[in-house]
Design a protein around this motif. Structure first.
Motif, PDB file in Angstrom:
ATOM      1  N   ILE A  12      86.887  67.035  77.862  1.00  0.00           N
ATOM      2  CA  ILE A  12      88.180  66.476  78.246  1.00  0.00           C
ATOM      3  C   ILE A  12      88.665  65.475  77.209  1.00  0.00           C
ATOM      4  O   ILE A  12      89.806  65.519  76.763  1.00  0.00           O
ATOM      5  N   TYR A  13      87.792  64.577  76.784  1.00  0.00           N
ATOM      6  CA  TYR A  13      88.190  63.478  75.918  1.00  0.00           C
ATOM      7  C   TYR A  13      87.807  63.668  74.457  1.00  0.00           C
ATOM      8  O   TYR A  13      88.324  62.988  73.586  1.00  0.00           O
ATOM      9  N   GLY A  14      86.880  64.565  74.189  1.00  0.00           N
ATOM     10  CA  GLY A  14      86.426  64.744  72.813  1.00  0.00           C
ATOM     11  C   GLY A  14      85.697  63.526  72.285  1.00  0.00           C
ATOM     12  O   GLY A  14      85.725  63.238  71.088  1.00  0.00           O
ATOM     13  N   ALA A  15      85.053  62.793  73.177  1.00  0.00           N
ATOM     14  CA  ALA A  15      84.364  61.563  72.777  1.00  0.00           C
ATOM     15  C   ALA A  15      83.041  61.436  73.519  1.00  0.00           C
ATOM     16  O   ALA A  15      82.924  61.816  74.681  1.00  0.00           O
ATOM     17  N   LEU A  16      82.043  60.908  72.823  1.00  0.00           N
ATOM     18  CA  LEU A  16      80.741  60.618  73.406  1.00  0.00           C
ATOM     19  C   LEU A  16      80.430  59.150  73.167  1.00  0.00           C
ATOM     20  O   LEU A  16      80.776  58.596  72.126  1.00  0.00           O
ATOM     21  N   VAL A  17      79.746  58.545  74.110  1.00  0.00           N
ATOM     22  CA  VAL A  17      79.285  57.163  73.947  1.00  0.00           C
ATOM     23  C   VAL A  17      77.844  57.202  73.458  1.00  0.00           C
ATOM     24  O   VAL A  17      77.022  57.948  73.986  1.00  0.00           O
ATOM     25  N   VAL A  18      77.545  56.433  72.421  1.00  0.00           N
ATOM     26  CA  VAL A  18      76.167  56.222  71.984  1.00  0.00           C
ATOM     27  C   VAL A  18      75.767  54.859  72.536  1.00  0.00           C
ATOM     28  O   VAL A  18      76.303  53.835  72.133  1.00  0.00           O
ATOM     29  N   ALA A  19      74.865  54.865  73.515  1.00  0.00           N
ATOM     30  CA  ALA A  19      74.466  53.630  74.184  1.00  0.00           C
ATOM     31  C   ALA A  19      73.048  53.279  73.776  1.00  0.00           C
ATOM     32  O   ALA A  19      72.130  54.061  73.979  1.00  0.00           O
ATOM     33  N   SER A  20      72.878  52.115  73.183  1.00  0.00           N
ATOM     34  CA  SER A  20      71.539  51.679  72.809  1.00  0.00           C
ATOM     35  C   SER A  20      71.001  50.729  73.855  1.00  0.00           C
ATOM     36  O   SER A  20      71.595  49.701  74.146  1.00  0.00           O
ATOM     37  N   LEU A  21      69.841  51.099  74.396  1.00  0.00           N
ATOM     38  CA  LEU A  21      69.170  50.223  75.346  1.00  0.00           C
ATOM     39  C   LEU A  21      67.968  49.561  74.696  1.00  0.00           C
ATOM     40  O   LEU A  21      67.269  48.791  75.318  1.00  0.00           O
ATOM     41  N   LYS A  22      67.695  49.887  73.426  1.00  0.00           N
ATOM     42  CA  LYS A  22      66.549  49.295  72.741  1.00  0.00           C
ATOM     43  C   LYS A  22      66.876  47.909  72.229  1.00  0.00           C
ATOM     44  O   LYS A  22      66.027  47.056  72.136  1.00  0.00           O
ATOM     45  N   VAL A  23      68.109  47.713  71.826  1.00  0.00           N
ATOM     46  CA  VAL A  23      68.497  46.469  71.177  1.00  0.00           C
ATOM     47  C   VAL A  23      69.606  45.844  71.999  1.00  0.00           C
ATOM     48  O   VAL A  23      70.611  46.479  72.260  1.00  0.00           O
ATOM     49  N   ASN A  24      69.409  44.617  72.419  1.00  0.00           N
ATOM     50  CA  ASN A  24      70.470  43.986  73.197  1.00  0.00           C
ATOM     51  C   ASN A  24      70.955  42.686  72.561  1.00  0.00           C
ATOM     52  O   ASN A  24      71.561  41.880  73.214  1.00  0.00           O
ATOM     53  N   ARG A  25      70.675  42.527  71.276  1.00  0.00           N
ATOM     54  CA  ARG A  25      71.099  41.299  70.613  1.00  0.00           C
ATOM     55  C   ARG A  25      72.466  41.450  69.964  1.00  0.00           C
ATOM     56  O   ARG A  25      73.407  40.779  70.335  1.00  0.00           O
ATOM     57  N   ASP A  36      84.644  62.155  68.679  1.00  0.00           N
ATOM     58  CA  ASP A  36      84.622  60.719  68.430  1.00  0.00           C
ATOM     59  C   ASP A  36      83.363  60.145  69.052  1.00  0.00           C
ATOM     60  O   ASP A  36      82.934  60.581  70.121  1.00  0.00           O
ATOM     61  N   LEU A  37      82.758  59.173  68.380  1.00  0.00           N
ATOM     62  CA  LEU A  37      81.612  58.460  68.935  1.00  0.00           C
ATOM     63  C   LEU A  37      82.008  57.022  69.193  1.00  0.00           C
ATOM     64  O   LEU A  37      82.693  56.395  68.386  1.00  0.00           O
ATOM     65  N   ILE A  38      81.562  56.503  70.309  1.00  0.00           N
ATOM     66  CA  ILE A  38      81.816  55.115  70.674  1.00  0.00           C
ATOM     67  C   ILE A  38      80.450  54.443  70.805  1.00  0.00           C
ATOM     68  O   ILE A  38      79.634  54.857  71.630  1.00  0.00           O
ATOM     69  N   LEU A  39      80.176  53.448  69.989  1.00  0.00           N
ATOM     70  CA  LEU A  39      78.900  52.746  70.040  1.00  0.00           C
ATOM     71  C   LEU A  39      78.986  51.593  71.036  1.00  0.00           C
ATOM     72  O   LEU A  39      79.895  50.769  70.969  1.00  0.00           O
ATOM     73  N   ARG A  40      78.040  51.547  71.961  1.00  0.00           N
ATOM     74  CA  ARG A  40      77.953  50.445  72.912  1.00  0.00           C
ATOM     75  C   ARG A  40      76.502  49.987  73.013  1.00  0.00           C
ATOM     76  O   ARG A  40      75.600  50.786  73.189  1.00  0.00           O
ATOM     77  N   LEU A  41      76.309  48.683  72.923  1.00  0.00           N
ATOM     78  CA  LEU A  41      75.005  48.085  73.162  1.00  0.00           C
ATOM     79  C   LEU A  41      74.999  47.637  74.617  1.00  0.00           C
ATOM     80  O   LEU A  41      75.870  46.896  75.047  1.00  0.00           O
ATOM     81  N   VAL A  42      74.047  48.123  75.372  1.00  0.00           N
ATOM     82  CA  VAL A  42      73.995  47.829  76.804  1.00  0.00           C
ATOM     83  C   VAL A  42      72.971  46.714  77.041  1.00  0.00           C
ATOM     84  O   VAL A  42      71.780  46.912  76.805  1.00  0.00           O
ATOM     85  N   PRO A  43      73.437  45.549  77.489  1.00  0.00           N
ATOM     86  CA  PRO A  43      72.508  44.432  77.715  1.00  0.00           C
ATOM     87  C   PRO A  43      71.427  44.782  78.741  1.00  0.00           C
ATOM     88  O   PRO A  43      71.660  45.566  79.665  1.00  0.00           O
ATOM     89  N   ALA A  44      70.276  44.181  78.584  1.00  0.00           N
ATOM     90  CA  ALA A  44      69.121  44.475  79.440  1.00  0.00           C
ATOM     91  C   ALA A  44      69.423  44.335  80.923  1.00  0.00           C
ATOM     92  O   ALA A  44      68.946  45.124  81.737  1.00  0.00           O
ATOM     93  N   PHE A  47      74.748  51.020  89.801  1.00  0.00           N
ATOM     94  CA  PHE A  47      76.043  51.594  89.426  1.00  0.00           C
ATOM     95  C   PHE A  47      76.101  51.655  87.900  1.00  0.00           C
ATOM     96  O   PHE A  47      75.211  51.149  87.215  1.00  0.00           O
ATOM     97  N   ALA A  48      77.134  52.274  87.360  1.00  0.00           N
ATOM     98  CA  ALA A  48      77.257  52.429  85.906  1.00  0.00           C
ATOM     99  C   ALA A  48      77.285  51.071  85.209  1.00  0.00           C
ATOM    100  O   ALA A  48      77.862  50.115  85.739  1.00  0.00           O
ATOM    101  N   PRO A  49      76.679  50.962  84.020  1.00  0.00           N
ATOM    102  CA  PRO A  49      76.672  49.687  83.293  1.00  0.00           C
ATOM    103  C   PRO A  49      78.099  49.224  82.984  1.00  0.00           C
ATOM    104  O   PRO A  49      78.905  50.001  82.465  1.00  0.00           O
ATOM    105  N   PRO A  50      78.447  47.980  83.290  1.00  0.00           N
ATOM    106  CA  PRO A  50      79.770  47.453  82.963  1.00  0.00           C
ATOM    107  C   PRO A  50      80.119  47.580  81.481  1.00  0.00           C
ATOM    108  O   PRO A  50      81.300  47.679  81.130  1.00  0.00           O
ATOM    109  N   ALA A  51      79.108  47.613  80.608  1.00  0.00           N
ATOM    110  CA  ALA A  51      79.380  47.753  79.164  1.00  0.00           C
ATOM    111  C   ALA A  51      80.093  49.062  78.845  1.00  0.00           C
ATOM    112  O   ALA A  51      80.708  49.198  77.790  1.00  0.00           O
TER     113      ALA A  51
END
Length: 180
Positions: free
Chosen positions: A8-21, A47-55, A62-66
């Motif tokens: 639908i959007y042609g976009a994926l989120v890359v969510a890192s849970l390893k690094v939260n700094r 399209d890729l969207i990078l998001r760092l998800v805090p611990a 529910f889904a991470p607010p990030a």
């Protein structure tokens, strides 16, 4: 360009849970993987969207607010083995990637092939004329490192090379440069 049939959007989120700094820490630890994803996404007009998800958001009910407010078709998530990632059951299709990730119910896993990677690297070093190839790592308790070690030992043995075994060379991060 190529179409993204079924998306639908042609976009994926890359969510890192390893690094939260911060993003710089992520790029230092996961930068090569992210660059590979960027190249692959570009070739398919994604399209890729990078998001760092805090611990504190990893295991929410529910889904991470990030990730709120983003329009995306799925999530590529890089977890740490110590987390469950319960919140990712609420974000849509998720593919877990990284060092022996575990999938949540309904999720998929993509794992790098450490064995073939080390074998390819050792083969290249041998082709360049190197006869003594060392295996240097901080520790061998990580299962992915163990895969790499097994590949190294098998390659060295099958080519009758002089081995510099990890029992000789397991070093801390500070000593690695001096050792090499």
């Amino acid at each position: 360009g190529r179409s993204n049939k079924g998306l639908i959007y042609g976009a994926l989120v890359v969510a890192s849970l390893k690094v939260n700094r911060d993003e710089n820490t992520f790029m230092r630890n996961q930068g090569a993987i992210y660059e590979g994803m960027l190249h692959a996404a570009h070739e398919t007009n994604l399209d890729l969207i990078l998001r760092l998800v805090p611990a504190e958001q990893w295991d929410l009910p529910f889904a991470p607010p990030a990730l709120s407010g983003l329009a995306y078709d799925g999530v590529l998530a890089s977890p740490h083995f110590t987390i469950k990632g319960e919140a990712f059951q609420h974000v849509g299709p998720t593919v877990w990637f990284g060092s022996r990730p575990h999938a949540l119910p309904g999720g998929s896993v993509v794992e790098p092939d450490s064995y073939c990677g080390v074998e390819s690297l050792a083969r290249r070093l041998l082709a360049l004329g190197h006869r003594r190839i060392a295996f240097v790592c901080e520790h061998t308790r990580n299962p992915q490192y163990q895969d790499r070690l097994d590949a190294y030992r098998a390659f060295v043995a099958s080519h009758r090379l002089d081995a510099c075994d990890p029992s000789e060379s397991v070093v801390g991060e500070d000593e690695a440069e001096a050792f090499v």
